[in-house]
Design an enzyme around this catalytic site. Structure first.
Site, PDB file in Angstrom:
ATOM      1  N   GLN A  13      13.669  14.999  25.929  1.00 50.48           N
ATOM      2  CA  GLN A  13      12.843  13.822  25.656  1.00 50.48           C
ATOM      3  C   GLN A  13      12.376  13.852  24.188  1.00 50.48           C
ATOM      4  O   GLN A  13      13.129  14.280  23.339  1.00 50.48           O
ATOM      5  CB  GLN A  13      11.672  13.738  26.639  1.00 50.48           C
ATOM      6  N   THR A  65      21.132   7.438  33.073  1.00 57.63           N
ATOM      7  CA  THR A  65      20.959   6.267  33.943  1.00 57.63           C
ATOM      8  C   THR A  65      21.913   5.124  33.646  1.00 57.63           C
ATOM      9  O   THR A  65      22.145   4.275  34.503  1.00 57.63           O
ATOM     10  CB  THR A  65      19.526   5.718  33.803  1.00 57.63           C
ATOM     11  N   GLY A  92      19.626  13.605  28.890  1.00 55.83           N
ATOM     12  CA  GLY A  92      21.048  13.402  28.652  1.00 55.83           C
ATOM     13  C   GLY A  92      21.381  13.687  27.207  1.00 55.83           C
ATOM     14  O   GLY A  92      20.940  12.978  26.310  1.00 55.83           O
ATOM     15  N   HIS A  93      22.128  14.755  26.978  1.00 52.91           N
ATOM     16  CA  HIS A  93      22.499  15.139  25.621  1.00 52.91           C
ATOM     17  C   HIS A  93      24.012  14.990  25.461  1.00 52.91           C
ATOM     18  O   HIS A  93      24.784  15.633  26.168  1.00 52.91           O
ATOM     19  CB  HIS A  93      22.069  16.580  25.334  1.00 52.91           C
ATOM     20  N   ASP A 112      16.358  10.475  23.167  1.00 53.70           N
ATOM     21  CA  ASP A 112      17.662   9.874  22.834  1.00 53.70           C
ATOM     22  C   ASP A 112      17.928   9.832  21.334  1.00 53.70           C
ATOM     23  O   ASP A 112      18.652   8.959  20.843  1.00 53.70           O
ATOM     24  CB  ASP A 112      17.776   8.454  23.409  1.00 53.70           C
ATOM     25  N   LYS A 165      19.531  14.835  19.788  1.00 49.93           N
ATOM     26  CA  LYS A 165      19.228  16.274  19.783  1.00 49.93           C
ATOM     27  C   LYS A 165      20.416  17.112  20.206  1.00 49.93           C
ATOM     28  O   LYS A 165      20.665  18.189  19.654  1.00 49.93           O
ATOM     29  CB  LYS A 165      18.048  16.569  20.715  1.00 49.93           C
TER      30      LYS A 165
END
Length: 409
Positions: free
Chosen positions: A198, A279, A39-40, A12, A15
Site C-alpha cells: 500500500q 481487483t 499487487g506488485h 500502486d 514499488k
C-alpha cells in the site's frame, strides 16, 4: 545495510518494480506489511509477473525472501502464487520463509470483510480479501499466527471448517516458518531490502483515516513488521508516480474532475495501465499531489524519492501538479487530517511545459529532456527531498539511479 522501499502515495506507485530492481544488490528481501490485497507488478524481458504476497526479489534465483511479522498471510492465495512462479520457471523452494509471528487469513474472513464494508454508513471500498478482518482479529487478540499451528489449545479453539482449511497447508507452512528477529540479527551485516505494501497515505495512523488499510504501511512498519529496531534502518526510499491514483473510497483532493477532465483521466488511466493488479478495478486518477507527497516525506523520514511513470507525460504539451488546496476560499499548504476538509479541498495547480518526446530509452538523468528535469527539480524543491531513482518504463532496465544506494549515509 538495511534499505526500506515504501509507497509515498495511496499505493500502486510501482514499488514492486523498484524492489525487483534494487534486489540485484541485496542478499535478502523482506516484505513487512499487507497481505493478498497488495499487487506488485514486475516486467522482465517482456514477461509480466503479478505478485501479491511473495516479496519481489523472488525472481532472482540466488535471493531468499521473507514474509514478515507485519503481514497477514492467506495460505490458499500464497500457494497459488508460488505455483504460478513454478509454472513460469521460478524455483522458489528453499528460498521463501515466513515469520512465525505472521497472522493467517482464514476463508471466512473474506465474507466478513465484505459484510462489514457493506454495513458501513461510509464504505471504505475494501478489496474483500479478508485483510481488515485478519488485522482486526489480531488487534482483538483473537487471531491465529503461524507459530500457533502447533499449539494444541489454540488449534482446538478453531471451528472445524478452519481446521480443515489449514490442514491442507499446515505442513508446508511449518516447513517455511522462521524466527525472523533471529534471522535479521544473524544477517545484520548483509544488504537487506524491506518491501512495503500500500502507501503512506493508507497507513492506519498517518493516512486518511478511516479510508486506510489496516496495517502499517509507514516506514516505521519496516521495523515493527520485520523484527528489527528502528535504528537499524539505514535508508528509506519513497516511491511515487508522476501523477496521483487511488483505489477505493476516501478523499483525493487532486482527482480529475470527470465532467471537465474526463478525457485527461482516460488518457492517464489507459496510458499508465491504471487498473488494479488484485481487483482489476480502474483506479481513480489525478494530478500529482505535492502537498500530500511532502507530508509523506516528513512523517516517514524519506531519504530519497523514487519517481515512476514519468514517461506517461511524453506526449503532453503541458503538465499540471497540485501545490496547495483551496478549502472554503482559504489556501492551505499543509495536509489536513480532517476528512471534511479534504473532501472540500480543490487543487491549486501549477503548470509545467511538457517535453514532447519519448524518454523510455533514457539511461541516465542527464539524458532526460530539459523540461522533464525541471519537473523533477521542482518536486525536489517543494518536498525538500531529493529524487534518487527514476523509472521511465515498465521493464526492469528502464530505471536509472542518481546516487549510490548500498552505502552508509
Amino acid at each position: 545495510m538495511n534499505v526500506v522501499v515504501m509507497g509515498a502515495q495511496w499505493g500502486d506507485e510501482g514499488k514492486g518494480k523498484i524492489v525487483d530492481y534494487l534486489a540485484q544488490d541485496a542478499k535478502y528481501v523482506v516484505r513487512f506489511a499487507g497481505g493478498a490485497n497488495a499487487g506488485h507488478t514486475i516486467v522482465v524481458d517482456g514477461k509480466k509477473y503479478a505478485l501479491h504476497q511473495v516479496p519481489s526479489g523472488i525472481l532472482y534465483p540466488e535471493k531468499s525472501v521473507f514474509l514478515g511479522s507485519g503481514m497477514v498471510i492467506d495460505p490458499e492465495a500464497l500457494f497459488k502464487e508460488l505455483q504460478m512462479l513454478k509454472d513460469n520457471g521460478i524455483n522458489w523452494e528453499g528460498r521463501v520463509f515466513i515469520s512465525d509471528r505472521a497472522h493467517l487469513t482464514l476463508p471466512g474472513y473474506r465474507e466478513m470483510d465484505k459484510q462489514r464494508d457493506a454495513a458501513r454508513k461510509r464504505p471504505i471500498g475494501t478489496t474483500g480479501r479478508g485483510i481488515g478482518t485478519t488485522y482486526s482479529q489480531k488487534s482483538e487478540r483473537d487471531g491465529i499466527r503461524l507459530a500457533d499451528l502447533d499449539w494444541d489449545e489454540k488449534w482446538n479453539d478453531l471451528d472445524d471448517d478452519d481446521k480443515t482449511f489449514l490442514e491442507q497447508y499446515k505442513s508446508q507452512l511449518m516447513a517455511m516458518r522462521v524466527n525472523i528477529a533471529e534471522k535479521m540479527y544473524e544477517f545484520r551485516k548483509e544488504n537487506i531490502l524491506f518491501e512495503g505494501a500500500q502507501g503512506a497515505m493508507l497507513d492506519l495512523d498517518s493516512g486518511t483515516y478511516p479510508y486506510v488499510s489496516s496495517g502499517a504501511s509507514c516506514s516505521a512498519g519496516a521495523a515493527s513488521g520485520s523484527g528489527i529496531g528502528p535504528r537499524a534502518i539505514d535508508k528509506i526510499y519513497g516511491v511515487f508516480k508522476a501523477y496521483e491514483t487511488r483505489v477505493g473510497n476516501g478523499p483525493m483532493p487532486s482527482e480529475f474532475n470527470n465532467d471537465s477532465e474526463g478525457e485527461l483521466c482516460d488518457y492517464v488511466r489507459k496510458t499508465g495501465n491504471e487498473f488494479g493488479v488484485t481487483t482489476g478495478r480502474p483506479r481513480r486518477c489525478g494530478y500529482l499531489d505535492l502537498v500530500a507527497l511532502r507530508y509523506a516525506c516528513h512523517v516517514n523520514s524519506i531519504d530519497r524519492l523514487v519517481l515512476t511513470h514519468l514517461d506517461i507525460y511524453d506526449a503532453m504539451d503541458e503538465i499540471e501538479a497540485c501545490v496547495a488546496y483551496d478549502i472554503d476560499g482559504k489556501i492551505v499548504t499543509e495536509f489536513p487530517s480532517s476528512i471534511p476538509d479534504l473532501n472540500k479541498a480543490k487543487p491549486v495547480l501549477q503548470k509545467f511545459e511538457g517535453w514532447k518526446e519519448s524518454i523510455t530509452e533514457c539511461t541516465s538523468y542527464k539524458k532526460l529532456p530539459k523540461n522533464a528535469k525541471s519537473y523533477v527539480e521542482f518536486i525536489e524543491d517543494f518536498t525538500g527531498t531529493p529524487v534518487g531513482i527514476v523509472s521511465v518504463g515498465a521493464e526492469r532496465n528502464q530505471t536509472f539511479v542518481l546516487d549510490k544506494i548500498w552505502k552508509n549515509k
